[in-house]
Design a protein around this motif. Structure first.
Motif, mmCIF file in Angstrom:
data_model
loop_
_atom_site.group_PDB
_atom_site.id
_atom_site.type_symbol
_atom_site.label_atom_id
_atom_site.label_comp_id
_atom_site.label_asym_id
_atom_site.label_seq_id
_atom_site.Cartn_x
_atom_site.Cartn_y
_atom_site.Cartn_z
ATOM 1 N N GLU A 218 17.388 46.616 44.537
ATOM 2 C CA GLU A 218 16.267 46.703 43.108
ATOM 3 C C GLU A 218 14.874 47.007 44.072
ATOM 4 O O GLU A 218 14.817 46.556 45.302
ATOM 5 C CB GLU A 218 15.881 45.551 42.342
ATOM 6 C CG GLU A 218 16.905 45.143 41.415
ATOM 7 C CD GLU A 218 17.247 46.287 40.267
ATOM 8 O OE1 GLU A 218 16.110 46.914 40.011
ATOM 9 O OE2 GLU A 218 18.383 46.399 39.817
ATOM 10 N N GLU A 219 13.753 47.531 43.723
ATOM 11 C CA GLU A 219 12.683 47.812 44.405
ATOM 12 C C GLU A 219 11.964 46.642 44.865
ATOM 13 O O GLU A 219 11.393 46.604 46.228
ATOM 14 C CB GLU A 219 11.279 48.540 43.412
ATOM 15 C CG GLU A 219 10.292 48.741 44.120
ATOM 16 C CD GLU A 219 10.285 49.827 45.148
ATOM 17 O OE1 GLU A 219 9.334 49.797 45.981
ATOM 18 O OE2 GLU A 219 11.009 50.699 45.244
ATOM 19 N N ASN A 220 11.900 45.513 44.263
ATOM 20 C CA ASN A 220 11.536 44.213 44.637
ATOM 21 C C ASN A 220 12.150 43.374 45.559
ATOM 22 O O ASN A 220 11.670 42.401 46.149
ATOM 23 C CB ASN A 220 11.199 43.167 43.198
ATOM 24 C CG ASN A 220 12.221 43.158 42.746
ATOM 25 O OD1 ASN A 220 13.394 43.284 42.929
ATOM 26 N ND2 ASN A 220 12.154 42.364 41.637
ATOM 27 N N GLN A 221 13.594 44.034 45.797
ATOM 28 C CA GLN A 221 14.324 43.327 47.041
ATOM 29 C C GLN A 221 14.254 44.172 48.362
ATOM 30 O O GLN A 221 14.570 43.619 49.555
ATOM 31 C CB GLN A 221 15.840 43.520 46.540
ATOM 32 C CG GLN A 221 16.024 42.422 45.402
ATOM 33 C CD GLN A 221 17.595 42.858 44.688
ATOM 34 O OE1 GLN A 221 17.828 43.528 45.281
ATOM 35 N NE2 GLN A 221 17.881 41.728 44.060
ATOM 36 N N CYS A 462 16.477 49.277 54.773
ATOM 37 C CA CYS A 462 17.116 48.571 53.656
ATOM 38 C C CYS A 462 17.987 47.383 53.972
ATOM 39 O O CYS A 462 18.144 46.463 53.332
ATOM 40 C CB CYS A 462 17.764 49.470 52.807
ATOM 41 S SG CYS A 462 17.121 50.906 52.004
ATOM 42 N N HIS A 481 8.125 54.448 52.709
ATOM 43 C CA HIS A 481 9.089 53.870 51.918
ATOM 44 C C HIS A 481 10.604 54.593 52.176
ATOM 45 O O HIS A 481 10.361 55.776 52.999
ATOM 46 C CB HIS A 481 8.854 54.416 50.269
ATOM 47 C CG HIS A 481 9.729 53.723 49.342
ATOM 48 N ND1 HIS A 481 10.966 54.079 48.872
ATOM 49 C CD2 HIS A 481 9.582 52.620 48.441
ATOM 50 C CE1 HIS A 481 11.568 53.356 47.928
ATOM 51 N NE2 HIS A 481 10.218 52.592 47.651
ATOM 52 N N VAL A 487 19.284 51.960 42.531
ATOM 53 C CA VAL A 487 19.023 50.720 41.904
ATOM 54 C C VAL A 487 20.542 50.347 41.333
ATOM 55 O O VAL A 487 21.448 51.278 41.401
ATOM 56 C CB VAL A 487 18.030 50.926 40.714
ATOM 57 C CG1 VAL A 487 16.590 51.081 41.175
ATOM 58 C CG2 VAL A 487 18.573 51.800 39.635
ATOM 59 N N GLN A 494 16.468 56.214 41.887
ATOM 60 C CA GLN A 494 14.987 56.192 42.050
ATOM 61 C C GLN A 494 14.751 56.902 43.195
ATOM 62 O O GLN A 494 14.828 56.304 44.282
ATOM 63 C CB GLN A 494 15.022 54.633 41.727
ATOM 64 C CG GLN A 494 13.202 54.478 42.109
ATOM 65 C CD GLN A 494 13.015 53.047 42.483
ATOM 66 O OE1 GLN A 494 13.828 52.162 42.509
ATOM 67 N NE2 GLN A 494 11.629 52.738 42.280
ATOM 68 N N SER A 557 8.990 58.464 37.548
ATOM 69 C CA SER A 557 9.535 57.321 38.289
ATOM 70 C C SER A 557 10.981 57.233 38.393
ATOM 71 O O SER A 557 11.713 56.533 39.191
ATOM 72 C CB SER A 557 8.832 56.046 38.199
ATOM 73 O OG SER A 557 9.001 55.828 36.817
#
Length: 571
Positions: A218-221, A462, A481, A487, A494, A557
């Motif tokens: 996930e993006e927040n990870q 990552c 990024h 995801v 994504q 997105s």
């Protein structure tokens, strides 16, 4: 065989000429030609050679990350500098183009109902192609075995996209395969080909279950972006191991300047990677009779007479040299071999750390090299926490005399480690994503080298690596990024969210993920399956859990790779 209704006779004749190297204009003569079992065997060999060269092309692209090391190795052996990556890519492109053209000709002949009579010259060239690629793989396995591990790491970045490409290739192959099955009278062969094709498609359908990547999160990870360590400074922008290279590295937001230190005959530590001065100075012109001697046999006065920058413009070790400004070119010609004292002063002023190896470690006076280096460090006034010590020799002495210096180890931790490791510096092939995560949980800083390509930097980002040593600091600096994140939901890809032009989605365009077909159909490949998605116009995107047709210019997105539910699809 009769001419195919969809293939004009001149076209069939031309294709047959290119494939068989003979003109057969009379339809009667062409009817007398039949594709024998031997011809089918050569076609199978052609298909295998094409796949073989395609795999080698993939390897060639992957090893570009480390090819500068190969160029340095060849120079050390032959004293000849050449960007061998260009030779590799050109040769690979010729081989893959030749085999691909022959394969396309064969498939077109099959669709036109013409015999597959491969000429003996093509047969000879195909055998030579296969032997050349086999020799390249053999050499890679013998002399550069670590690149096999690089290839395995690359699959973590390219696996999902390779899967999409293979699915697309198998889909295109279905057309000539169906044509052949329709024409052949051998029932056993029909059943065999259908079974093989179905088995391959089933394997492709299940293949994503085996695709693993640290970028599936996930993006927040996502861990913080790794810090950049300049490998000998910024060697793509300035001559390596010079003050100019250090300043260029600072401009790239590099946090650590990585270099190599040697000690002159009169006890002055200076920056130099090679044991000889030939590659990075004009020693052959200034001291021709001493050019092949070890760098440590020169005194500091002699070393200061050498030009340490003009070689950079003459040999062009990286393609970026061509784009240097006139001011940078002039500054490069004025570079001299810097002393460690000069570099520490520049690092202190720039508030940048310095990490170095002390060479050569097998020298009989190595302890005196350590003493001279420590003396310069302690007298420089640089905060000791900005100095990262790599050499293993006399490490305990260094800890006693300069306890503030950070100790960096070129090995993994041991099971019964007497003293906990705080910093490790290893080749990127030597640590798995799981080990990197474990070291991070244990508050061990991990620096991996040498990382130049964005795909590799993304995988290590990552994975949670602390920093990477790079030649391409100007490239990695601009990355905000990872190239992509997948995801955990297997239906959604994504792309990296960043500003982009109208009609694109993140850093990946729709064309890169699917093929627009007539009538508004878009063929996409997903993680677990692929199928046709009907679109009126624009992209089908997911927003707030619902599916919509994205018709306004701009970026989305999320890109849905599988169709949504029928109810949501009509919204």
């Amino acid at each position: 065989m009769a001419d195919s209704p969809g293939c004009c006779r001149p076209c069939a004749t031309c294709l047959l000429c290119l494939y068989s190297c003979q003109w057969i204009t009379a339809k009667k003569k062409r009817k007398g030609l039949r594709t024998t079992k031997c011809d089918y065997s050569w076609f199978l060999f052609l298909f295998c050679v094409f796949l073989f060269t395609l795999v080698w092309l993939y390897f060639a692209i992957i090893i570009l990350n480390d090819f500068h090391n190969f160029n340095e190795f060849i120079f050390k052996q032959r004293k000849l500098w050449l960007d061998w990556s260009l030779v590799l890519l050109i040769a690979t492109a010729v081989l893959i183009t030749y085999s691909a053209v022959l394969l396309v000709l064969a498939l077109c002949l099959q669709l036109c109902g013409q015999p597959l009579k491969l000429h003996w010259l093509h047969k000879t060239l195909l055998i030579l192609t296969a032997l050349t690629v086999a020799a390249a793989f053999t050499g890679l396995g013998i002399k550069w075995v670590e690149e096999w591990r690089s290839a395995r790491i690359s699959l973590q970045a390219t696996g999902p996209f390779l899967h999409i490409g293979i699915v697309g290739g198998m889909t295109l192959l279905a057309w000539p395969l169906a044509s052949f099955i329709y024409r052949t009278r051998n029932t056993g062969l029909k059943v065999f080909l259908l079974l093989v094709y179905c088995m391959v498609m089933i394997a492709l359908y299940l293949a994503p279950l085996g695709i693993t990547s640290p970028c599936i999160m996930e993006e927040n990870q996502l861990p913080p972006k790794p810090a950049l360590v300049g490998h000998r400074g910024a060697p793509m922008l300035a001559p390596e191991n010079t003050l100019m290279s250090l300043h260029k590295a600072v401009d790239c937001d590099v946090q650590v300047f990585e270099t190599d230190v040697m000690v002159s005959a009169d006890g002055v530590p200076f920056l130099m990677h090679d044991e000889e001065l030939i590659r990075t100075t004009n020693v052959q012109a200034v001291f021709p009779e001493r050019a092949a001697l070890n760098s440590t046999t020169f005194n500091w006065t002699d070393l200061q007479q050498l030009d340490a920058g003009s070689w950079f413009l003459e040999r062009r070790p990286f393609p970026t040299v061509q784009s240097l400004s006139d001011g940078d070119r002039y500054q490069a010609t004025k570079q001299r071999i810097p002393s460690l004292e000069q570099v520490l002063e520049a690092a202190k002023q720039s508030n940048i750390s310095i990490m170095f190896d002390l060479r050569p470690e097998n020298h009989s006076d190595y302890q005196s090299f350590v003493n001279a280096t420590l003396e310069v460090i302690l007298q420089s006034g640089i905060p000791l926490q900005q100095v990262l010590w790599l050499p293993d020799g006399f490490r305990e002495q260094v800890k006693r005399q300069a306890p503030g210096v950070q100790q960096v180890y070129g090995r993994k931790r041991l099971q019964n480690e007497k003293e906990p490791l705080l910093h490790v510096n290893l080749p990127y092939q030597d640590m798995s994503s799981e080990e990197i995560r474990q070291y991070r949980q244990d508050n061990i800083s991990v620096n991996l080298y040498v990382v130049n390509q964005p795909w590799l930097f993304s995988v290590l980002w990552c994975s949670g690596v602390s920093s990477v040593t790079t030649n391409a600091c100007q490239v990695l600096k601009e990355m905000k990024h990872p190239i992509w994140l997948l995801v955990s939901d297997p239906f959604i890809l994504q792309p990296a969210p960043k500003p982009c032009a109208s009609g694109t989605c993140g850093s990946l365009s729709a064309a890169a993920l699917g093929t627009q077909l007539p009538g508004g159909w878009l063929l996409l490949s997903a993680v677990l399956a692929w199928e046709h998605v009907t679109l009126q116009k624009g992209l089908l995107v997911q927003q707030d859990g619902l599916c919509h047709h994205h018709t306004t210019p701009g970026c989305c997105s999320w890109l849905v790779l599988l169709p949504c539910s029928p109810a949501a699809r009509t919204s």
